[in-house]
Scaffold this motif. Structure first.
Motif, PDB file in Angstrom:
ATOM      1  N   LEU A   3       0.829  -1.202   0.000  1.00 27.73           N
ATOM      2  CA  LEU A   3       0.000   0.000   0.000  1.00 27.73           C
ATOM      3  C   LEU A   3       0.865   1.254   0.000  1.00 27.73           C
ATOM      4  O   LEU A   3       0.579   2.227  -0.709  1.00 27.73           O
ATOM      5  N   SER A   4       1.939   1.234   0.789  1.00 28.75           N
ATOM      6  CA  SER A   4       2.843   2.384   0.858  1.00 28.75           C
ATOM      7  C   SER A   4       3.410   2.725  -0.509  1.00 28.75           C
ATOM      8  O   SER A   4       3.439   3.893  -0.921  1.00 28.75           O
ATOM      9  N   ALA A  64       2.237   1.475  -3.483  1.00 29.17           N
ATOM     10  CA  ALA A  64       1.156   1.615  -4.454  1.00 29.17           C
ATOM     11  C   ALA A  64       0.584   3.030  -4.457  1.00 29.17           C
ATOM     12  O   ALA A  64       0.308   3.600  -5.520  1.00 29.17           O
ATOM     13  N   GLU A  65       0.417   3.598  -3.283  1.00 28.40           N
ATOM     14  CA  GLU A  65      -0.138   4.952  -3.191  1.00 28.40           C
ATOM     15  C   GLU A  65       0.795   5.989  -3.809  1.00 28.40           C
ATOM     16  O   GLU A  65       0.354   7.079  -4.172  1.00 28.40           O
ATOM     17  N   ARG A  66       2.072   5.632  -3.931  1.00 33.62           N
ATOM     18  CA  ARG A  66       3.045   6.537  -4.566  1.00 33.62           C
ATOM     19  C   ARG A  66       3.292   6.168  -6.032  1.00 33.62           C
ATOM     20  O   ARG A  66       4.231   6.665  -6.644  1.00 33.62           O
ATOM     21  N   GLN A 115       1.083  -1.951  -6.828  1.00 31.78           N
ATOM     22  CA  GLN A 115      -0.355  -1.894  -7.068  1.00 31.78           C
ATOM     23  C   GLN A 115      -0.884  -3.269  -7.480  1.00 31.78           C
ATOM     24  O   GLN A 115      -1.928  -3.713  -6.997  1.00 31.78           O
ATOM     25  N   ARG A 145     -12.171  -3.430  -4.746  1.00 35.38           N
ATOM     26  CA  ARG A 145     -10.938  -2.726  -4.413  1.00 35.38           C
ATOM     27  C   ARG A 145      -9.761  -3.323  -5.182  1.00 35.38           C
ATOM     28  O   ARG A 145      -8.872  -2.606  -5.639  1.00 35.38           O
ATOM     29  N   TRP A 187      -7.161  -1.374  -8.008  1.00 36.60           N
ATOM     30  CA  TRP A 187      -5.693  -1.364  -8.018  1.00 36.60           C
ATOM     31  C   TRP A 187      -5.138  -1.999  -9.285  1.00 36.60           C
ATOM     32  O   TRP A 187      -4.120  -1.546  -9.814  1.00 36.60           O
ATOM     33  N   ARG A 241      -5.306   0.703 -11.918  1.00 36.42           N
ATOM     34  CA  ARG A 241      -4.242   1.709 -11.747  1.00 36.42           C
ATOM     35  C   ARG A 241      -2.901   1.168 -12.209  1.00 36.42           C
ATOM     36  O   ARG A 241      -2.112   1.875 -12.844  1.00 36.42           O
TER      37      ARG A 241
END
Length: 288
Positions: free
Chosen positions: A107-108, A110-112, A118, A137, A141, A144
């Motif tokens: 998540l850390s 993927a969010e960047r 992702q 969900r 991802w 993305r």
């Protein structure tokens, strides 16, 4: 043996063509240079060195050391490093299994915007027994990741849309995603693209894509693909099914040979230890 004299100054000033020549044609030749770059704080090299340690590529396999190098790269800001720390925790490479930590790492990154994180997060959300299934969900991802060019994510988006996981099926949209994945080189996407072409009556084109998939797929996929090719009842697909099994058998032969070589190496090391102890004792006696 790693040459500790490979300094940052040498790495910085060496011409790329010279560096390629120095690294040679094998992982064992490249290992001293990759390690030196990692020791000198180059983040991409730290991840590469960790991967070589994880795979035992050119050096002895050491998953715990691999995780340490991935962690060093991650702490220095490498999203590749963060993703690989997540992989280690997901599969227990150099550590105990910890799906919650794997998800946190994914998540850390993927969010960047890290495409593989992702993808890995989506797969964890879709398949892990440690989390409640969350197809919507997971799809978000995968989308993305696909939009960042990850061809494996494109295949998964196609499967979501084709089978209607969590929504209505859209076969035509699925075919477009499979085609993009196939053109990008994903063997699963190539197989699904071929399957939809075959179902649509485009037999010759389908056979071509099935062939490309089997030639590039990992052996486990070839094993899974073989029955489906066989049941179609088409002579060309029967031949591809035979080729799939051939690739599986070739991989098994190579794996057995590698195992025998590893056992022989371990036995040679075991036999050499008494001689080494004897030599050290003789040296100590000579020095006394």
């Amino acid at each position: 043996m790693v040459d500790e004299r490979i300094s940052y100054k040498i790495l910085k000033e060496i011409h790329p063509d010279v560096l390629r020549a120095q690294m040679g044609d094998t992982p064992r030749d490249a290992a001293p240079w990759v390690r030196a770059a990692a020791l000198n704080g180059i983040k991409s090299a730290q991840v590469a060195w960790g991967q070589m340690l994880l795979d035992g590529e050119g050096i002895e396999r050491d998953a715990e050391a691999a995780l340490r190098w991935f962690s060093i790269a991650a702490e220095a800001g490498s999203l590749d490093g963060v993703n690989m720390v997540g992989r280690c925790h997901e599969f227990g490479w150099g550590c105990t299994l910890d799906m919650a930590e794997a998800a946190r790492c994914y998540l850390s990154a993927a969010e960047r915007g890290h495409a593989w994180a992702q993808f890995n997060l989506a797969t964890l959300l879709l398949h892990s027994d440690d989390f409640a299934a969350d197809p919507s969900r997971a799809l978000a991802w995968y989308v993305r990741s696909a939009r960042r060019g990850n061809v494996k994510a494109m295949t998964m988006v196609g499967r979501f849309i084709e089978h209607g996981w969590g929504r209505h099926p859209r076969p035509e949209a699925a075919r477009r995603w499979y085609r993009k994945a196939a053109l990008g080189g994903d063997y699963r996407g190539q197989f699904d693209h071929a399957r939809t072409l075959y179902e649509g009556g485009f037999v010759d084109e389908a056979i071509s894509w099935f062939s490309r998939s089997i030639e590039t797929a990992v052996p486990d996929f070839c094993r899974l693909a073989e029955p489906g090719l066989r049941t179609a009842g088409h002579p060309a697909l029967d031949a591809l099914a035979d080729r799939a099994l051939e690739r599986v058998r070739d991989a098994e032969v190579r794996a057995a040979a590698a195992m025998r070589a590893e056992l022989a190496r371990a036995e040679a090391i075991r036999r050499a230890k008494p001689r080494r102890r004897l030599a050290l004792s003789w040296l100590r006696w000579r020095r006394s």
